[in-house]
Design a protein around this motif. Structure first.
Motif, PDB file in Angstrom:
ATOM      1  N   VAL A  12      64.333  45.296  76.536  1.00  0.00           N
ATOM      2  CA  VAL A  12      64.266  43.950  76.615  1.00  0.00           C
ATOM      3  C   VAL A  12      62.913  43.309  77.377  1.00  0.00           C
ATOM      4  O   VAL A  12      62.512  42.382  76.894  1.00  0.00           O
ATOM      5  CB  VAL A  12      65.458  43.524  77.648  1.00  0.00           C
ATOM      6  N   GLY A  15      60.847  42.614  74.360  1.00  0.00           N
ATOM      7  CA  GLY A  15      61.213  41.494  73.946  1.00  0.00           C
ATOM      8  C   GLY A  15      60.738  40.312  74.539  1.00  0.00           C
ATOM      9  O   GLY A  15      60.459  39.204  74.069  1.00  0.00           O
ATOM     10  N   VAL A  16      60.718  40.333  76.009  1.00  0.00           N
ATOM     11  CA  VAL A  16      60.140  39.352  76.789  1.00  0.00           C
ATOM     12  C   VAL A  16      58.664  39.173  76.573  1.00  0.00           C
ATOM     13  O   VAL A  16      58.335  38.188  76.440  1.00  0.00           O
ATOM     14  CB  VAL A  16      60.413  39.680  78.291  1.00  0.00           C
ATOM     15  N   ALA A  19      57.893  37.325  73.410  1.00  0.00           N
ATOM     16  CA  ALA A  19      58.223  35.956  73.560  1.00  0.00           C
ATOM     17  C   ALA A  19      56.991  35.512  74.007  1.00  0.00           C
ATOM     18  O   ALA A  19      56.988  34.099  74.061  1.00  0.00           O
ATOM     19  CB  ALA A  19      59.438  35.770  74.169  1.00  0.00           C
ATOM     20  N   TYR A  21      56.350  35.669  77.321  1.00  0.00           N
ATOM     21  CA  TYR A  21      56.528  35.048  78.933  1.00  0.00           C
ATOM     22  C   TYR A  21      55.598  36.088  79.783  1.00  0.00           C
ATOM     23  O   TYR A  21      55.691  37.201  79.610  1.00  0.00           O
ATOM     24  CB  TYR A  21      58.118  35.164  79.198  1.00  0.00           C
ATOM     25  N   GLN A  28      65.498  32.708  86.919  1.00  0.00           N
ATOM     26  CA  GLN A  28      65.593  33.983  86.134  1.00  0.00           C
ATOM     27  C   GLN A  28      65.365  35.088  87.344  1.00  0.00           C
ATOM     28  O   GLN A  28      65.957  35.800  87.310  1.00  0.00           O
ATOM     29  CB  GLN A  28      64.442  34.035  84.976  1.00  0.00           C
ATOM     30  N   ALA A  53      67.201  32.681  79.091  1.00  0.00           N
ATOM     31  CA  ALA A  53      66.758  34.102  79.231  1.00  0.00           C
ATOM     32  C   ALA A  53      67.601  34.534  80.553  1.00  0.00           C
ATOM     33  O   ALA A  53      67.618  35.740  80.659  1.00  0.00           O
ATOM     34  CB  ALA A  53      65.489  33.970  79.571  1.00  0.00           C
ATOM     35  N   LEU A  57      69.026  38.201  79.037  1.00  0.00           N
ATOM     36  CA  LEU A  57      68.087  39.265  79.244  1.00  0.00           C
ATOM     37  C   LEU A  57      68.953  40.160  79.981  1.00  0.00           C
ATOM     38  O   LEU A  57      69.048  41.281  79.528  1.00  0.00           O
ATOM     39  CB  LEU A  57      66.774  38.817  80.202  1.00  0.00           C
ATOM     40  N   ALA A  87      67.444  32.725  70.809  1.00  0.00           N
ATOM     41  CA  ALA A  87      66.756  33.226  71.947  1.00  0.00           C
ATOM     42  C   ALA A  87      67.342  34.933  72.007  1.00  0.00           C
ATOM     43  O   ALA A  87      66.591  35.901  72.375  1.00  0.00           O
ATOM     44  CB  ALA A  87      67.456  32.500  73.002  1.00  0.00           C
ATOM     45  N   ASP A  90      65.602  36.925  69.704  1.00  0.00           N
ATOM     46  CA  ASP A  90      64.229  37.164  69.666  1.00  0.00           C
ATOM     47  C   ASP A  90      64.241  38.318  70.869  1.00  0.00           C
ATOM     48  O   ASP A  90      63.408  39.151  70.887  1.00  0.00           O
ATOM     49  CB  ASP A  90      63.522  35.944  70.465  1.00  0.00           C
ATOM     50  N   TYR A  91      64.832  38.106  72.175  1.00  0.00           N
ATOM     51  CA  TYR A  91      64.586  38.821  73.292  1.00  0.00           C
ATOM     52  C   TYR A  91      65.269  40.315  72.781  1.00  0.00           C
ATOM     53  O   TYR A  91      64.929  41.200  73.456  1.00  0.00           O
ATOM     54  CB  TYR A  91      65.554  38.391  74.518  1.00  0.00           C
TER      55      TYR A  91
END
Ligand code: AMP
Length: 393
Positions: A12, A15-16, A19, A21, A28, A53, A57, A87, A90-91
């Motif tokens: 994860v 993945g973040v 993205a 971030y 979050q 997220a 997440l 989302a 993506d994550y």
């Protein structure tokens, strides 16, 4: 606090990162550890706060690998459902978890196929999900995590009876997270019925210091930082100022410089002995020192009332630290000023901070200050650089 410290799985986190971030947003930061710990959550937050997220997440972390349908997210509209599904994809792209989206107004074929092939996460609008449940294509008996997103909009759109029917088909032993921009009485009733001992997280309702404090950025060439700080203090009508520096050496340098220019100054960093620190703090609290120069670590948990100004001599390393720093001002009166000195290298960090606090910070120039040239003060150069950046992208 970076994402890597929140307890998310390596897949994860990857993945973040993909993205783009860097820092978690306030919701979050607060929701992810609670969600990972299995708590029920009521999140008062609007879109744009990063709430997707905040639930996606931890769900991806908890489910970890492909298996049964274990997470269900209800959304009021197909647009939102599609966004949230994207989302999750993506994550979760570095895991083998599968997600399907289910909404009305389109054919059943693709949705049925996805459900038949087996998914771990379903993002759905209530009506169409009920259709699939009725025809036996979607069973919720293994759902471990349920998210009711934008609950107030589901209420406005008349979906609450459908939502309740869906919840009744989920195992009672589950984790439930409810997100809503507002919490009208009907949502309170729903939450009491559907959630167990929930933790409430409010983002953006109670105004945070980030909103009540006046922010300003002072662009300047790097070698004029000292001069600008002195001038800022000269022109500011302050009661007590907290000046933040990146390192102990810089804090010592700034304290010595301000001392030379006639300010009563104390300095607070981890190289100082306990008694030196206490002396500094007591003196600052009692008003014997008008300026306290500190590093981030030394200022953690600092409890001083009535700081009228925070000045960032150096930009904080993490956007989150900016909020910690300015949280030192504006406590009692909910007002105060946060000035940040900015050089050309700080531009990326400024954008991160502006994103984090959800507002852009005005750039301010001191009148009659003998500014040296920096691209930051040259609108034409700024424009050129922006265009070049766009072309490169
Ligand atoms: P949401 O409130 O979930 O609709 O998110 C609003 C926007 O913020 C989306 O475009 C997200 O991709 C983006 N976003 C969410 N979390 C972060 C983060 N930690 N850093 C940067 N962008 C983010």
């Amino acid at each position: 606090m970076p994402f890597s410290r929140l307890g998310l799985s390596p897949a994860v986190l990857q993945g973040v990162r993909a993205a783009g971030y860097t820092d978690p947003t306030p919701i979050q930061l607060r929701a992810i550890p609670l969600a990972l710990a299995g708590r029920d959550i009521i999140g008062c937050a609007q879109t744009g706060t990063g709430k997707t997220a905040a639930f996606a997440l931890p769900i991806l972390t908890k489910l970890a690998h492909h298996g049964k349908l274990r997470a269900l997210v209800l959304e009021p509209t197909r647009e939102l459902a599609a966004q949230v599904e994207t989302a999750f994809r993506d994550y979760g792209r570095f895991s083998d978890l599968r997600v399907a989206v289910v909404y009305g107004g389109v054919g059943y074929g693709a949705q049925e196929k996805a459900l038949r092939e087996g998914v771990d996460i379903v993002v759905a609008t209530p009506g169409r999900l009920l259709d699939h449940m009725r025809s036996g294509r979607c069973r919720l008996n293994h759902v471990e995590v349920l998210v009711l997103d934008e609950a107030d909009r589901m209420l406005d759109m008349g979906f609450l009876p459908d939502v309740k029917r869906i919840i009744e088909q989920c195992p009672s032993h589950r984790q439930t997270m409810l997100f809503s921009a507002t919490i009208p009485p009907e949502i309170v009733t729903l939450a009491q019925w559907a959630l167990k001992d929930p933790e409430t997280i409010e983002i953006g309702r109670r105004r945070s210091p980030a909103e009540t404090v006046r922010h300003a950025l002072y662009p300047v060439a790097d070698d004029q930082r000292d001069e600008l700080l002195i001038e800022l203090l000269k022109r500011t009508d302050f009661d007590s100022v907290l000046v933040f520096c990146r390192t102990k050496d810089r804090a010592d340098h700034v304290a010595a410089m301000l001392h030379r220019t006639g300010h009563s100054v104390a300095v607070l960093h981890s190289n100082r002995t306990q008694s030196e620190r206490e002396h500094a703090l007591r003196g600052f609290r009692e008003g014997r020192f008008e300026v306290l120069v500190a590093t981030d670590i030394a200022a953690r948990g600092l409890d001083v009332e009535d700081i009228s100004h925070v000045i960032n001599y150096d930009m904080p390393q993490h956007a989150e630290d900016y909020v910690h720093r300015i949280g030192r001002t504006g406590r009692a009166l909910a007002t105060g000023d946060a000035f940040t000195i900015m050089t050309a290298e700080d531009k990326k960090q400024v954008h991160a901070i502006e994103f984090f606090i959800g507002q852009s910070i005005p750039r301010v120039k001191l009148e009659n200050f003998p500014y040296k040239y920096t691209t930051l003060l040259d609108p034409e150069a700024e424009r050129r650089m922006r265009t070049m950046g766009r072309r490169r992208r």
